[in-house]
Design an enzyme around this catalytic site. Structure first.
Site, PDB file in Angstrom:
ATOM      1  N   ARG A   4       0.808  -1.219   0.000  1.00 37.84           N
ATOM      2  CA  ARG A   4       0.000   0.000   0.000  1.00 37.84           C
ATOM      3  C   ARG A   4       0.840   1.269   0.000  1.00 37.84           C
ATOM      4  O   ARG A   4       0.309   2.367  -0.098  1.00 37.84           O
ATOM      5  CB  ARG A   4      -0.925   0.016   1.220  1.00 37.84           C
ATOM      6  CG  ARG A   4      -2.076  -0.965   1.133  1.00 37.84           C
ATOM      7  CD  ARG A   4      -3.102  -0.565   0.100  1.00 37.84           C
ATOM      8  NE  ARG A   4      -3.811   0.642   0.472  1.00 37.84           N
ATOM      9  CZ  ARG A   4      -4.965   0.656   1.126  1.00 37.84           C
ATOM     10  NH1 ARG A   4      -5.541  -0.485   1.481  1.00 37.84           N
ATOM     11  NH2 ARG A   4      -5.550   1.795   1.429  1.00 37.84           N
TER      12      ARG A   4
ATOM     13  N   HIS B 225      15.932 -10.046   5.645  1.00 43.33           N
ATOM     14  CA  HIS B 225      16.708 -10.394   4.451  1.00 43.33           C
ATOM     15  C   HIS B 225      16.516  -9.276   3.430  1.00 43.33           C
ATOM     16  O   HIS B 225      15.647  -9.359   2.561  1.00 43.33           O
ATOM     17  CB  HIS B 225      16.259 -11.731   3.886  1.00 43.33           C
ATOM     18  CG  HIS B 225      17.111 -12.247   2.772  1.00 43.33           C
ATOM     19  ND1 HIS B 225      17.254 -13.596   2.502  1.00 43.33           N
ATOM     20  CD2 HIS B 225      17.864 -11.609   1.847  1.00 43.33           C
ATOM     21  CE1 HIS B 225      18.050 -13.748   1.460  1.00 43.33           C
ATOM     22  NE2 HIS B 225      18.425 -12.549   1.042  1.00 43.33           N
TER      23      HIS B 225
ATOM     24  N   GLU C 213      20.199 -11.633   6.889  1.00 46.51           N
ATOM     25  CA  GLU C 213      20.532 -12.592   5.838  1.00 46.51           C
ATOM     26  C   GLU C 213      20.784 -11.855   4.535  1.00 46.51           C
ATOM     27  O   GLU C 213      20.201 -10.796   4.286  1.00 46.51           O
ATOM     28  CB  GLU C 213      19.370 -13.568   5.617  1.00 46.51           C
ATOM     29  CG  GLU C 213      18.967 -14.371   6.821  1.00 46.51           C
ATOM     30  CD  GLU C 213      17.791 -15.283   6.533  1.00 46.51           C
ATOM     31  OE1 GLU C 213      17.561 -16.195   7.335  1.00 46.51           O
ATOM     32  OE2 GLU C 213      17.101 -15.069   5.514  1.00 46.51           O
TER      33      GLU C 213
ATOM     34  N   THR D 174      13.064 -16.405  -3.411  1.00 47.65           N
ATOM     35  CA  THR D 174      13.394 -16.823  -2.060  1.00 47.65           C
ATOM     36  C   THR D 174      14.635 -17.693  -2.135  1.00 47.65           C
ATOM     37  O   THR D 174      15.024 -18.135  -3.222  1.00 47.65           O
ATOM     38  CB  THR D 174      12.230 -17.595  -1.409  1.00 47.65           C
ATOM     39  OG1 THR D 174      12.552 -17.873  -0.036  1.00 47.65           O
ATOM     40  CG2 THR D 174      11.949 -18.901  -2.129  1.00 47.65           C
TER      41      THR D 174
ATOM     42  N   HIS E 237      13.850 -22.564   6.512  1.00 46.46           N
ATOM     43  CA  HIS E 237      13.158 -22.622   5.220  1.00 46.46           C
ATOM     44  C   HIS E 237      12.077 -23.698   5.269  1.00 46.46           C
ATOM     45  O   HIS E 237      12.351 -24.882   5.334  1.00 46.46           O
ATOM     46  CB  HIS E 237      14.089 -22.883   4.036  1.00 46.46           C
ATOM     47  CG  HIS E 237      13.512 -22.326   2.754  1.00 46.46           C
ATOM     48  ND1 HIS E 237      13.868 -21.100   2.246  1.00 46.46           N
ATOM     49  CD2 HIS E 237      12.564 -22.805   1.922  1.00 46.46           C
ATOM     50  CE1 HIS E 237      13.197 -20.856   1.132  1.00 46.46           C
ATOM     51  NE2 HIS E 237      12.394 -21.879   0.927  1.00 46.46           N
ATOM     52  N   ASP E 238      10.841 -23.239   5.245  1.00 50.46           N
ATOM     53  CA  ASP E 238       9.646 -24.081   5.236  1.00 50.46           C
ATOM     54  C   ASP E 238       9.441 -24.885   6.516  1.00 50.46           C
ATOM     55  O   ASP E 238       8.670 -25.846   6.528  1.00 50.46           O
ATOM     56  CB  ASP E 238       9.633 -25.008   4.014  1.00 50.46           C
ATOM     57  CG  ASP E 238       9.313 -24.272   2.731  1.00 50.46           C
ATOM     58  OD1 ASP E 238       9.090 -23.046   2.790  1.00 50.46           O
ATOM     59  OD2 ASP E 238       9.292 -24.903   1.659  1.00 50.46           O
TER      60      ASP E 238
ATOM     61  N   GLY F 236       9.759 -17.419   8.920  1.00 49.77           N
ATOM     62  CA  GLY F 236       9.001 -16.240   8.532  1.00 49.77           C
ATOM     63  C   GLY F 236       7.674 -16.567   7.898  1.00 49.77           C
ATOM     64  O   GLY F 236       6.621 -16.350   8.483  1.00 49.77           O
TER      65      GLY F 236
END
EC number: 2.6.99.2
Length: 237
Positions: free
Chosen positions: A18, A43, A70, A100, A190-191, A213
């Site tokens: 936005r 990151h 990162e 990513t 990661h995941d 995240g």
């Protein structure tokens, strides 16, 4: 107990949609810490599509736990982290336009480069972590750079976990043992999610830190941020 570092990139993505300051990235970071997070991860990418350089400077005095930055160690990135002096820098091999992080370093191919970066971070009093997969030789080479830690790229674990948890975690257990034997601390990210985190942690109990995240922010849409962080922390006990 393994530390939980909350990656707030997705908060910045939502704010940037936005062009205003809602949600307030700094308030969310402070709330994450108040709700029990052990660190904040960002990151920043060259195109500033989520975290901006200015965000990093503004977060530094506000983060009271551990600040982890990162990124690919370009000259611009290194200038930023040497000015900001976070507690930890996680080195990732991402191309500038990467959506990513999708792979760890081939340390052997970049040994001289990574060693020079690690040396510079150490001179600045910053802990270094190298993002890698589970190849044992690669982990051992990461130790030779002088890095303090590795961060294991856990997407392969997350992908296989629903089908076969034991097979999914096995290479990560081996990689972690190799890292510990080489004197490295071990992070992971990661995941990782509420579905697979507890099992991963039970099998690698000496894990220093997980950085999460996307899944955490998605869970917070349903559970609320405070409850989500509490549930992730419970996975790490």
């Amino acid at each position: 107990m393994t530390n939980l570092s909350v990656n707030i990139n997705k908060i910045a993505t939502l704010r940037n949609a936005r062009g205003e300051n809602v949600p307030d990235l700094l308030k969310v970071a402070a709330d994450c810490e108040a709700f029990g997070a052990d660190g904040i991860t960002v990151h920043p990418r060259p195109d500033e599509r989520h975290i901006r350089r200015d965000d990093v400077y503004r977060l530094r005095p506000l983060v009271k736990t551990e600040f982890n930055i990162e990124g690919y160690p370009s000259p611009e990135f290194m200038e930023l982290v040497m000015q900001v002096k976070p507690e930890q820098v996680t080195l990732v091999p991402d191309a500038p336009d990467a959506l990513t992080s999708s792979a760890g370093w081939n340390v052997g191919q970049h040994m001289e480069f990574l060693t020079s970066i690690v040396d510079r971070l150490r001179e600045g009093g910053i802990r270094s972590s190298i993002f890698v997969g589970t190849d044992i030789e690669n982990v051992q080479l990461a130790a030779r750079t002088g890095a303090d830690r590795i961060e294991l790229y856990t997407k392969p674990y997350a992908d296989l976990y629903p089908e076969n948890p034991e097979a999914a975690v096995a290479p990560f257990v081996e990689a972690a043992h190799a890292a510990f034997s080489a004197g490295l601390g071990v992070n992971a990210g990661h995941d990782l999610s509420l579905v697979n985190l507890a099992y991963f942690h039970r099998n690698i109990p000496r894990l220093s830190e997980v950085s999460i995240g996307h899944a955490l922010i998605c869970d917070a849409l349903y559970l609320g941020l405070e409850k989500t962080i509490r549930e992730y922390k419970e996975c790490l006990v």
